[in-house]
Design a protein around this motif. Structure first.
Motif, PDB file in Angstrom:
ATOM      1  N   TRP A   1       0.859  -1.192   0.156  1.00 49.77           N
ATOM      2  CA  TRP A   1       0.204   0.081  -0.068  1.00 49.77           C
ATOM      3  C   TRP A   1       0.760   1.447   0.036  1.00 49.77           C
ATOM      4  O   TRP A   1       1.716   1.284   0.712  1.00 49.77           O
ATOM      5  CB  TRP A   1      -1.054   0.050   1.327  1.00 49.77           C
ATOM      6  N   PHE A   2       0.522   2.047  -0.898  1.00 49.20           N
ATOM      7  CA  PHE A   2       1.263   3.484  -0.826  1.00 49.20           C
ATOM      8  C   PHE A   2       0.353   4.672  -0.793  1.00 49.20           C
ATOM      9  O   PHE A   2      -0.868   4.323  -0.963  1.00 49.20           O
ATOM     10  CB  PHE A   2       2.029   3.518  -2.416  1.00 49.20           C
ATOM     11  N   ARG A   3       0.511   5.809  -0.632  1.00 48.17           N
ATOM     12  CA  ARG A   3      -0.301   6.948  -0.588  1.00 48.17           C
ATOM     13  C   ARG A   3       0.541   8.119  -1.201  1.00 48.17           C
ATOM     14  O   ARG A   3       1.721   8.327  -1.252  1.00 48.17           O
ATOM     15  CB  ARG A   3      -0.653   7.161   0.693  1.00 48.17           C
ATOM     16  N   GLN A   4      -0.468   9.018  -1.836  1.00 45.18           N
ATOM     17  CA  GLN A   4       0.285  10.059  -2.211  1.00 45.18           C
ATOM     18  C   GLN A   4      -0.882  11.357  -1.793  1.00 45.18           C
ATOM     19  O   GLN A   4      -1.962  11.385  -1.976  1.00 45.18           O
ATOM     20  CB  GLN A   4       0.188  10.113  -3.794  1.00 45.18           C
ATOM     21  N   ALA A   5      -0.068  12.240  -1.140  1.00 45.87           N
ATOM     22  CA  ALA A   5      -0.943  13.391  -0.760  1.00 45.87           C
ATOM     23  C   ALA A   5      -0.555  14.533  -1.729  1.00 45.87           C
ATOM     24  O   ALA A   5       0.304  14.424  -2.442  1.00 45.87           O
ATOM     25  CB  ALA A   5      -0.359  13.950   0.524  1.00 45.87           C
ATOM     26  N   PRO A   6      -1.604  15.557  -2.189  1.00 42.10           N
ATOM     27  CA  PRO A   6      -1.637  16.614  -2.882  1.00 42.10           C
ATOM     28  C   PRO A   6       0.015  17.361  -2.918  1.00 42.10           C
ATOM     29  O   PRO A   6       0.225  17.828  -1.863  1.00 42.10           O
ATOM     30  CB  PRO A   6      -2.680  17.506  -2.748  1.00 42.10           C
ATOM     31  N   GLY A   7       0.435  17.419  -3.896  1.00 41.17           N
ATOM     32  CA  GLY A   7       1.807  18.233  -4.085  1.00 41.17           C
ATOM     33  C   GLY A   7       2.817  17.301  -3.553  1.00 41.17           C
ATOM     34  O   GLY A   7       3.992  17.988  -3.394  1.00 41.17           O
ATOM     35  N   LYS A   8       2.792  16.061  -3.311  1.00 47.70           N
ATOM     36  CA  LYS A   8       3.788  15.394  -2.612  1.00 47.70           C
ATOM     37  C   LYS A   8       4.137  14.048  -3.378  1.00 47.70           C
ATOM     38  O   LYS A   8       3.149  13.569  -4.262  1.00 47.70           O
ATOM     39  CB  LYS A   8       3.554  14.945  -1.068  1.00 47.70           C
ATOM     40  N   GLU A   9       5.373  13.387  -3.136  1.00 49.50           N
ATOM     41  CA  GLU A   9       5.484  12.262  -3.731  1.00 49.50           C
ATOM     42  C   GLU A   9       4.717  10.998  -3.233  1.00 49.50           C
ATOM     43  O   GLU A   9       4.442  10.985  -2.205  1.00 49.50           O
ATOM     44  CB  GLU A   9       7.103  12.013  -3.804  1.00 49.50           C
ATOM     45  N   ARG A  10       4.561   9.845  -3.988  1.00 49.87           N
ATOM     46  CA  ARG A  10       4.135   8.693  -3.403  1.00 49.87           C
ATOM     47  C   ARG A  10       4.861   8.164  -2.558  1.00 49.87           C
ATOM     48  O   ARG A  10       5.850   8.067  -2.489  1.00 49.87           O
ATOM     49  CB  ARG A  10       3.637   7.727  -4.709  1.00 49.87           C
ATOM     50  N   GLU A  11       4.355   7.599  -1.396  1.00 43.90           N
ATOM     51  CA  GLU A  11       5.330   7.051  -0.247  1.00 43.90           C
ATOM     52  C   GLU A  11       4.660   5.800   0.231  1.00 43.90           C
ATOM     53  O   GLU A  11       3.495   5.583   0.071  1.00 43.90           O
ATOM     54  CB  GLU A  11       5.197   8.197   0.800  1.00 43.90           C
TER      55      GLU A  11
END
Length: 124
Positions: free
Chosen positions: A36-46
């Motif tokens: 599972w990964f996540r991506q916040a607005p303006g940030k890289e996928r983590e």
């Protein structure tokens, strides 16, 4: 080839819980390490969490340790991410990813297949 479909996202308040699901197509789900990964607005996928194809090893980002739990049900071709004590900083699009065999690594480049993502929004 495997197709992944996430579900379970939504808008919740800080402190609430959500469970994300990722259903995989095909008959070889048990041979795929899931992440599972996540991506916040303006940030890289983590990276958030991963579970080895054997189910014997899990890996978590420091930011979610003790709050999130990854699991899998091979009979249902499904991976889960149980998210407790959610914080506003957990907000983002959550993606399910898969790689055949291999470890539950933290690098997105190691995963070959991706879902379309599900939005999680945590309000303060």
């Amino acid at each position: 080839q495997v197709q992944l479909v996430e579900s379970g996202g939504g808008l919740v308040q800080a402190g609430d819980s959500l469970r994300l699901s990722c259903v995989a197509s095909g008959r070889t789900f048990s041979t795929y390490t899931m992440g599972w990964f996540r991506q916040a607005p303006g940030k890289e996928r983590e990276f958030v969490a991963g579970i080895r194809w054997t189910g014997s090893f899990t890996n978590y980002a420091d930011s979610v340790k003790g709050r999130f739990t990854i699991s899998r049900d091979n009979a249902k071709n499904t991976a889960y991410l149980q998210m407790n004590s959610l914080k506003p900083e957990d907000t983002g699009v959550y993606y399910c990813a898969a790689r055949m065999f291999g470890g539950a690594t933290m690098s997105a480049a190691d995963y070959n297949y991706w879902g379309q993502g599900t939005q999680v929004t945590v309000s303060s």
